[in-house]
Design a protein around this motif. Structure first.
Motif, PDB file in Angstrom:
ATOM      1  N   SER A   1       1.375  -1.170  -0.408  1.00 47.26           N
ATOM      2  CA  SER A   1       0.013  -0.244   0.347  1.00 47.26           C
ATOM      3  C   SER A   1       0.943   1.366   0.037  1.00 47.26           C
ATOM      4  O   SER A   1       1.431   1.880   0.583  1.00 47.26           O
ATOM      5  CB  SER A   1      -0.436  -0.190   1.261  1.00 47.26           C
TER       6      SER A   1
ATOM      7  N   ARG B   1       2.156   4.880  -2.251  1.00 49.15           N
ATOM      8  CA  ARG B   1       2.096   5.191  -3.269  1.00 49.15           C
ATOM      9  C   ARG B   1       3.026   6.614  -3.416  1.00 49.15           C
ATOM     10  O   ARG B   1       3.970   6.512  -2.535  1.00 49.15           O
ATOM     11  CB  ARG B   1       0.653   6.507  -3.442  1.00 49.15           C
TER      12      ARG B   1
ATOM     13  N   GLN C   1      -0.201  -1.354   7.411  1.00 52.20           N
ATOM     14  CA  GLN C   1      -0.211  -0.716   6.867  1.00 52.20           C
ATOM     15  C   GLN C   1      -0.765   1.198   7.946  1.00 52.20           C
ATOM     16  O   GLN C   1      -0.560   2.059   7.131  1.00 52.20           O
ATOM     17  CB  GLN C   1      -1.678  -0.598   6.115  1.00 52.20           C
TER      18      GLN C   1
ATOM     19  N   ARG D   1      -6.720  -5.186  -1.606  1.00 53.34           N
ATOM     20  CA  ARG D   1      -6.880  -4.696  -2.538  1.00 53.34           C
ATOM     21  C   ARG D   1      -7.281  -3.808  -3.206  1.00 53.34           C
ATOM     22  O   ARG D   1      -7.453  -2.533  -3.532  1.00 53.34           O
ATOM     23  CB  ARG D   1      -7.503  -6.254  -4.535  1.00 53.34           C
TER      24      ARG D   1
ATOM     25  N   GLN E   1      -6.200  -0.735  -1.036  1.00 53.62           N
ATOM     26  CA  GLN E   1      -5.075  -0.052  -2.650  1.00 53.62           C
ATOM     27  C   GLN E   1      -6.467   0.819  -3.517  1.00 53.62           C
ATOM     28  O   GLN E   1      -5.649   1.782  -3.136  1.00 53.62           O
ATOM     29  CB  GLN E   1      -4.293  -0.912  -3.105  1.00 53.62           C
TER      30      GLN E   1
ATOM     31  N   SER F   1      -7.287   4.057  -0.622  1.00 56.50           N
ATOM     32  CA  SER F   1      -6.407   4.554  -1.104  1.00 56.50           C
ATOM     33  C   SER F   1      -6.034   5.742  -2.270  1.00 56.50           C
ATOM     34  O   SER F   1      -5.527   7.125  -1.813  1.00 56.50           O
ATOM     35  CB  SER F   1      -4.928   3.848  -0.983  1.00 56.50           C
TER      36      SER F   1
END
Length: 293
Positions: free
Chosen positions: A31, A33, A117, A285, A288, A291
Motif C-alpha cells: 500500500s 504511493r 499499513q 486489493r 489499495q 487509498s
C-alpha cells in the motif's frame, strides 16, 4: 500456507493473526504511493513549483539537469471491521471450525494487516444482545483491544434489529468497511445495513463466509438439520436431496453475489475449509483501490 485449523489450534489469537498476516505478506508492502516520504522511489525532471528541498543537487552538478527525488510514503485510511455474531455462525465445518471461529481468525489477521499499513482500525460485533463497538484507533494498544473483543465473542440469536445498528450509520469520514457474515437473514437486514454503510462511509468489502460442508453437502444417509437461530428441525436423506440442494445453493449464491454487486458492494465468497489468503489478498486489493480514490 497455514490452514485455518492449524491457526485455530494455536489457541492464541494474537499469534495466529500475526502468523497468518506475515506469512501472507512475505515481506511485501502493498500500500504505497509516490510522494514526499522517506523511502526513495525514482527521479523525475524538475517542474516549476516543485519543492526545491526535494531537488537532487549532486545529480544536478554531474548532469547540469535538475531532477526531483520522488519517494514512497505509506498510505493510510480508516478500516471498519464488522463481524456477524448471530447463532447461524456457530455452524461447524468438517475440519472442526465454526464459521465464527474462522471469522475471528480472519478479522484478527485483517486488523494486524491494517495496523501494519498504518491504518486506524475499528471493530463492531453484531449480535442481538447489543452492538459491541471499539472506535477506530491507530495506536499500539488497539490490536490487543480488538483481539480481546474477538476472543470474547460468542454466536447467539438472530441478526440485530435496525435500531440497535443505528450508531454504525452515523455520518463519518470515508473509510473501508469489511464485513464477515454468512448472510443468513430473514428480511434482507444484513444487505440493508451494508448498503446504507456504503452510502455514509464509502467502500464496503463483503466477505461471504460459508462452511465447506455447506458448499459440498458432505453429509451421508439420514440427517437431521437444525436451524441454529429458530430451533426448527428438518429430517431428510442426504443422497436423495443432494442434487436439489446443490442446485438451490448455487442459485442462491449467484443471486446473493449479483445483488451485492448491483448495490455497490465488493463481494467475495470464502469457505471455512480454505486458508485465509484469498480474503487477505482481496482486502489488500480493495484497500489499495480505496487509498487512491
Amino acid at each position: 500456507m497455514l490452514t485455518p485449523e492449524l491457526l485455530h489450534a494455536l489457541r492464541n489469537l494474537p499469534l495466529a493473526a500475526k502468523q497468518a498476516a506475515e506469512g501472507f505478506l512475505a515481506g511485501q508492502h502493498l500500500s504505497r504511493r509516490r510522494g514526499a516520504g522517506m523511502e526513495f522511489s525514482q527521479y523525475r525532471p524538475y517542474q516549476p513549483g516543485d519543492d526545491l528541498r526535494r531537488l537532487d543537487w549532486r545529480l544536478a552538478a554531474r548532469s547540469d539537469r535538475y531532477y526531483i527525488r520522488e519517494s514512497e510514503v505509506d498510505t493510510s485510511l480508516t478500516v471498519h471491521l464488522l463481524l456477524d455474531a448471530s447463532a447461524s455462525m456457530n455452524h461447524r465445518d468438517d475440519n472442526g471450525l465454526t464459521k465464527l471461529e474462522y471469522g475471528r481468525l480472519l478479522l484478527a489477521a485483517l486488523a494486524y494487516l491494517a495496523q501494519n499499513q498504518g491504518d486506524a482500525v475499528s471493530l463492531s460485533i453484531l449480535h442481538p444482545e447489543g452492538l459491541v463497538h471499539l472506535p477506530a484507533r491507530a495506536d499500539a494498544r488497539q490490536l490487543p483491544r480488538l483481539y480481546q473483543a474477538l476472543q470474547n465473542t460468542t454466536g447467539m440469536g438472530r441478526f440485530p434489529e435496525a435500531a440497535q445498528l443505528a450508531p454504525l450509520l452515523a455520518r463519518r469520514q470515508r473509510a473501508l468497511t469489511v464485513c464477515v457474515s454468512d448472510l443468513y437473514e430473514e428480511q434482507g437486514e444484513i444487505n440493508s445495513l451494508l448498503t446504507r454503510l456504503r452510502t455514509v462511509a464509502g467502500d464496503v468489502l463483503l466477505l461471504h463466509l460459508m462452511a465447506g460442508n455447506e458448499l459440498t453437502f458432505s453429509y451421508r444417509g439420514a440427517v437431521t438439520f437444525e436451524d441454529l437461530e429458530t430451533g426448527q428441525t428438518l429430517q431428510l436423506n442426504a443422497e436423495d436431496q443432494r442434487r436439489h440442494y446443490q442446485e438451490q445453493l448455487q442459485q442462491w449464491l449467484r443471486t446473493t453475489a449479483h445483488t451485492a454487486r448491483r448495490q455497490g458492494l465488493d463481494y467475495f465468497q470464502l469457505s471455512t475449509a480454505e486458508p485465509l489468503d484469498g480474503a487477505l489478498r482481496e482486502f489488500l486489493r480493495r484497500r489499495q483501490a480505496t487509498s487512491f480514490h
